[in-house]
Design an enzyme around this catalytic site. Sequence first.
Site, mmCIF file in Angstrom:
data_model
loop_
_atom_site.group_PDB
_atom_site.id
_atom_site.type_symbol
_atom_site.label_atom_id
_atom_site.label_comp_id
_atom_site.label_asym_id
_atom_site.label_seq_id
_atom_site.Cartn_x
_atom_site.Cartn_y
_atom_site.Cartn_z
ATOM 1 N N TYR A 1 3.839 6.583 10.122
ATOM 2 C CA TYR A 1 3.006 5.408 9.815
ATOM 3 C C TYR A 1 3.830 4.327 9.115
ATOM 4 O O TYR A 1 3.666 3.133 9.376
ATOM 5 C CB TYR A 1 1.823 5.815 8.923
ATOM 6 C CG TYR A 1 0.739 4.766 8.826
ATOM 7 C CD1 TYR A 1 0.824 3.721 7.908
ATOM 8 C CD2 TYR A 1 -0.369 4.801 9.677
ATOM 9 C CE1 TYR A 1 -0.160 2.741 7.823
ATOM 10 C CE2 TYR A 1 -1.363 3.831 9.596
ATOM 11 C CZ TYR A 1 -1.253 2.802 8.673
ATOM 12 O OH TYR A 1 -2.234 1.830 8.600
ATOM 13 N N HIS B 1 0.848 -1.203 0.000
ATOM 14 C CA HIS B 1 0.000 0.000 0.000
ATOM 15 C C HIS B 1 0.875 1.241 0.000
ATOM 16 O O HIS B 1 1.793 1.352 0.794
ATOM 17 C CB HIS B 1 -0.917 0.011 1.233
ATOM 18 C CG HIS B 1 -2.099 -0.896 1.097
ATOM 19 N ND1 HIS B 1 -3.241 -0.734 1.829
ATOM 20 C CD2 HIS B 1 -2.313 -1.976 0.315
ATOM 21 C CE1 HIS B 1 -4.129 -1.657 1.498
ATOM 22 N NE2 HIS B 1 -3.563 -2.444 0.581
ATOM 23 N N TYR C 1 -9.380 5.314 7.619
ATOM 24 C CA TYR C 1 -9.566 5.647 9.040
ATOM 25 C C TYR C 1 -10.587 6.778 9.098
ATOM 26 O O TYR C 1 -10.367 7.837 8.498
ATOM 27 C CB TYR C 1 -8.267 6.143 9.652
ATOM 28 C CG TYR C 1 -7.175 5.116 9.833
ATOM 29 C CD1 TYR C 1 -6.347 4.731 8.778
ATOM 30 C CD2 TYR C 1 -6.937 4.539 11.083
ATOM 31 C CE1 TYR C 1 -5.329 3.801 8.962
ATOM 32 C CE2 TYR C 1 -5.921 3.612 11.272
ATOM 33 C CZ TYR C 1 -5.122 3.248 10.208
ATOM 34 O OH TYR C 1 -4.113 2.325 10.390
ATOM 35 N N LYS D 1 1.163 -0.012 15.004
ATOM 36 C CA LYS D 1 2.549 -0.068 15.468
ATOM 37 C C LYS D 1 2.881 -1.288 16.320
ATOM 38 O O LYS D 1 4.049 -1.662 16.446
ATOM 39 C CB LYS D 1 2.852 1.189 16.301
ATOM 40 C CG LYS D 1 2.942 2.451 15.467
ATOM 41 C CD LYS D 1 4.197 2.473 14.627
ATOM 42 C CE LYS D 1 4.043 3.362 13.410
ATOM 43 N NZ LYS D 1 4.257 2.650 12.171
ATOM 44 N N PRO E 1 -3.950 0.317 18.719
ATOM 45 C CA PRO E 1 -3.691 -0.144 17.345
ATOM 46 C C PRO E 1 -3.935 0.915 16.271
ATOM 47 O O PRO E 1 -3.695 0.679 15.101
ATOM 48 C CB PRO E 1 -4.647 -1.326 17.180
ATOM 49 C CG PRO E 1 -5.651 -1.181 18.241
ATOM 50 C CD PRO E 1 -5.039 -0.429 19.348
HETATM 51 P P1 FAS Z 1 2.042 -11.737 21.836
HETATM 52 O O1 FAS Z 1 1.093 -11.375 22.943
HETATM 53 O O2 FAS Z 1 1.556 -11.808 20.439
HETATM 54 O O3 FAS Z 1 2.702 -13.175 22.136
HETATM 55 C C1 FAS Z 1 3.063 -13.526 23.460
HETATM 56 C C2 FAS Z 1 3.038 -15.039 23.550
HETATM 57 O O4 FAS Z 1 3.484 -15.408 24.866
HETATM 58 C C3 FAS Z 1 1.622 -15.604 23.391
HETATM 59 O O5 FAS Z 1 1.607 -16.637 22.444
HETATM 60 C C4 FAS Z 1 1.270 -16.113 24.796
HETATM 61 O O6 FAS Z 1 0.455 -17.264 24.767
HETATM 62 C C5 FAS Z 1 2.639 -16.435 25.358
HETATM 63 N N1 FAS Z 1 2.681 -16.403 26.836
HETATM 64 C C6 FAS Z 1 2.047 -15.543 27.662
HETATM 65 N N2 FAS Z 1 2.322 -15.860 28.950
HETATM 66 C C7 FAS Z 1 3.148 -16.950 28.925
HETATM 67 C C8 FAS Z 1 3.757 -17.752 29.922
HETATM 68 N N3 FAS Z 1 3.558 -17.496 31.225
HETATM 69 N N4 FAS Z 1 4.528 -18.797 29.532
HETATM 70 C C9 FAS Z 1 4.743 -19.051 28.217
HETATM 71 N N5 FAS Z 1 4.169 -18.331 27.206
HETATM 72 C C10 FAS Z 1 3.378 -17.297 27.570
HETATM 73 N N6 FAS Z 1 -1.037 -4.528 16.639
HETATM 74 C C11 FAS Z 1 -1.114 -3.891 15.450
HETATM 75 O O7 FAS Z 1 -0.089 -3.417 14.949
HETATM 76 N N7 FAS Z 1 -2.322 -3.775 14.798
HETATM 77 C C12 FAS Z 1 -3.473 -4.320 15.312
HETATM 78 O O8 FAS Z 1 -4.537 -4.224 14.726
HETATM 79 C C13 FAS Z 1 -3.438 -4.998 16.546
HETATM 80 N N8 FAS Z 1 -4.563 -5.579 17.084
HETATM 81 C C14 FAS Z 1 -4.472 -6.223 18.306
HETATM 82 C C15 FAS Z 1 -5.605 -6.829 18.903
HETATM 83 C C16 FAS Z 1 -5.504 -7.477 20.163
HETATM 84 C C17 FAS Z 1 -6.732 -8.111 20.784
HETATM 85 C C18 FAS Z 1 -4.276 -7.503 20.840
HETATM 86 C C19 FAS Z 1 -4.167 -8.154 22.209
HETATM 87 C C20 FAS Z 1 -3.158 -6.918 20.259
HETATM 88 C C21 FAS Z 1 -3.249 -6.286 18.985
HETATM 89 N N9 FAS Z 1 -2.134 -5.708 18.364
HETATM 90 C C22 FAS Z 1 -2.181 -5.071 17.175
HETATM 91 C C23 FAS Z 1 -0.862 -5.780 18.992
HETATM 92 C C24 FAS Z 1 -0.294 -7.155 18.716
HETATM 93 O O9 FAS Z 1 -0.251 -7.372 17.340
HETATM 94 C C25 FAS Z 1 1.025 -7.231 19.404
HETATM 95 O O10 FAS Z 1 1.805 -6.070 19.184
HETATM 96 C C26 FAS Z 1 1.818 -8.445 18.996
HETATM 97 O O11 FAS Z 1 1.026 -9.584 19.200
HETATM 98 C C27 FAS Z 1 3.063 -8.456 19.852
HETATM 99 O O12 FAS Z 1 3.683 -9.675 19.685
HETATM 100 P P2 FAS Z 1 4.422 -10.379 20.924
HETATM 101 O O13 FAS Z 1 5.258 -9.361 21.624
HETATM 102 O O14 FAS Z 1 5.024 -11.600 20.374
HETATM 103 O O15 FAS Z 1 3.264 -10.708 21.972
HETATM 104 C C1 PHB Z 2 -5.881 -4.422 10.792
HETATM 105 O O1 PHB Z 2 -5.971 -4.652 9.577
HETATM 106 O O2 PHB Z 2 -6.160 -5.279 11.673
HETATM 107 C C2 PHB Z 2 -5.407 -3.063 11.253
HETATM 108 C C3 PHB Z 2 -4.911 -2.177 10.311
HETATM 109 C C4 PHB Z 2 -4.467 -0.926 10.745
HETATM 110 C C5 PHB Z 2 -4.548 -0.583 12.085
HETATM 111 C C6 PHB Z 2 -5.040 -1.491 13.020
HETATM 112 C C7 PHB Z 2 -5.479 -2.734 12.603
HETATM 113 O O3 PHB Z 2 -4.128 0.650 12.504
#
Ligand code: FAS
Ligand code: PHB
Length: 416
Positions: free
Chosen positions: A410, A98, A226, A322, A318
């Site tokens: 961004y 994009h 957005y 980032k 989100p």
């Molecule tokens: P993660 O949380 O992905 O991974 C951590 C891992 O550690 C998990 O698999 C968990 O099961 C494991 N873990 C936890 N406790 C443990 C323990 N005690 N023992 C062993 N393992 C354990 N970011 C965006 O950029 N755009 C988005 O749209 C977006 N939407 C999101 C929606 C939700 C609901 C959430 C919660 C986050 C969102 N994020 C988004 C942010 C997300 O993408 C995170 O930045 C990303 O998952 C970060 O990756 P990790 O640091 O690997 O953490």
């Molecule tokens: C998504 O596609 O899940 C998405 C894209 C942009 C954002 C957040 C989520 O800022």
Amino acid sequence: MQPDGIVRRRTNAAKSRAAERERGDKIRTQVVIVGAGPAGLLLGRLLENHGVETVILERRSAAYVLGRVRAGVLEQGTVELLERAGVARRLHEDGLVHEGVELRFDGERHRVDFRALAGRTVTVYGQTEVTHDLMDARAASGTATVYEAEQVSLHDFDGASPTVRYVKDGVGHEIVCDFIAGCDGFHGVSRAGVPAAALQTFERVYPFGWLGLMVEKPPFSDELIYANHERGFALCSMRSPHRSRYYVQVPLDERLEDWSDARFWDELRRRLDGETAQRLLTGPALEKSIAPLRSFVAEPMRFGRLFLAGDAAHIVPPTGAKGLNLAMGDVGLLAAGLAEFYEERSEAGIDAYSSRALARVWAAERFSWWMTSLLHRLPDADGFTRRIQRAEFDQLRWSQAAARALAENYTGAFGR
Ligand code: FAS
Ligand code: PHB
């Protein structure tokens, strides 16, 4: 030689350590990674490519990890990191490049041209797919990942020989290692295991959440939209030419069971102008969930032989896309520092990790806070706040400098 051309060495010592693991003895490895999300898996991959041995401990099953729907936008720097890790083949086949994004304010539109303003692009490719690619690569190389590892606990990371204990299928295990990487997300045990006096945290909790829905229907727009609307924020995103992802801002106390698909589509249409709303292709939700929004940073990101990376150390709303990209950036810095330690016996990289990572984290925290403040209907907002939001939007339209700042942030131009 592996498919991606990277030759991996399994030293005799590594083979004997693997045998010890099989026997359930006290295990030895170089780096224990807690968490098999994108941060943990990418760190394992990058270290493996430098011949550094790791064991990943994951609380959940692989299927559970893959079932989580999260991020969708990769910065150019993240794409380059995944290329270096040798896991970008599917990303280049299926990812959507994009060159801009559209902002809307009460129906008025403004496109921010990333290519013209920042000379960079982003790639739409779901976090689920990134995780899948990293899991496949780790499985193909036979490197140890313990899924459904319970009662993970960290010990002696303030000394030279930390240990990690866990239970698998009722059997207790202990791993002696050189370093621990806490990649276990916001609710993990790694940050929780740091003495409170050693940690400083900073937090903002936003008074609203995002209700997200995935649908197997083509997106009606080629780029992300957005929208700041009187009724609240809306985001139109996608995962492929056939699969769309949408979000609407909801109050914090909203319950998912109160949102039928029909109610979601109706609310989304109200937040888009008439012409767009008619082009919206709706269908049954493949996934629907509500995520809270929070800004959070823990400082520092290193405690002796324990390093925090990704959501274990920081959370962003989100709105600026980032979260995943910050996690990938942390891991790129940490992997380089650890590789330098093992290959050159230099501690310069690991000593600089926390300060270098935090500089990027705070830049992303600022941008994500700013985008969230610009685009959401703030419940306690008075007329002044709404007019300031409008003035911010208008400045993006008349000031190249303002639009360039958004494009640079961004696309992740900062700190690459
Ligand atoms: P993660 O949380 O992905 O991974 C951590 C891992 O550690 C998990 O698999 C968990 O099961 C494991 N873990 C936890 N406790 C443990 C323990 N005690 N023992 C062993 N393992 C354990 N970011 C965006 O950029 N755009 C988005 O749209 C977006 N939407 C999101 C929606 C939700 C609901 C959430 C919660 C986050 C969102 N994020 C988004 C942010 C997300 O993408 C995170 O930045 C990303 O998952 C970060 O990756 P990790 O640091 O690997 O953490
Ligand atoms: C998504 O596609 O899940 C998405 C894209 C942009 C954002 C957040 C989520 O800022």
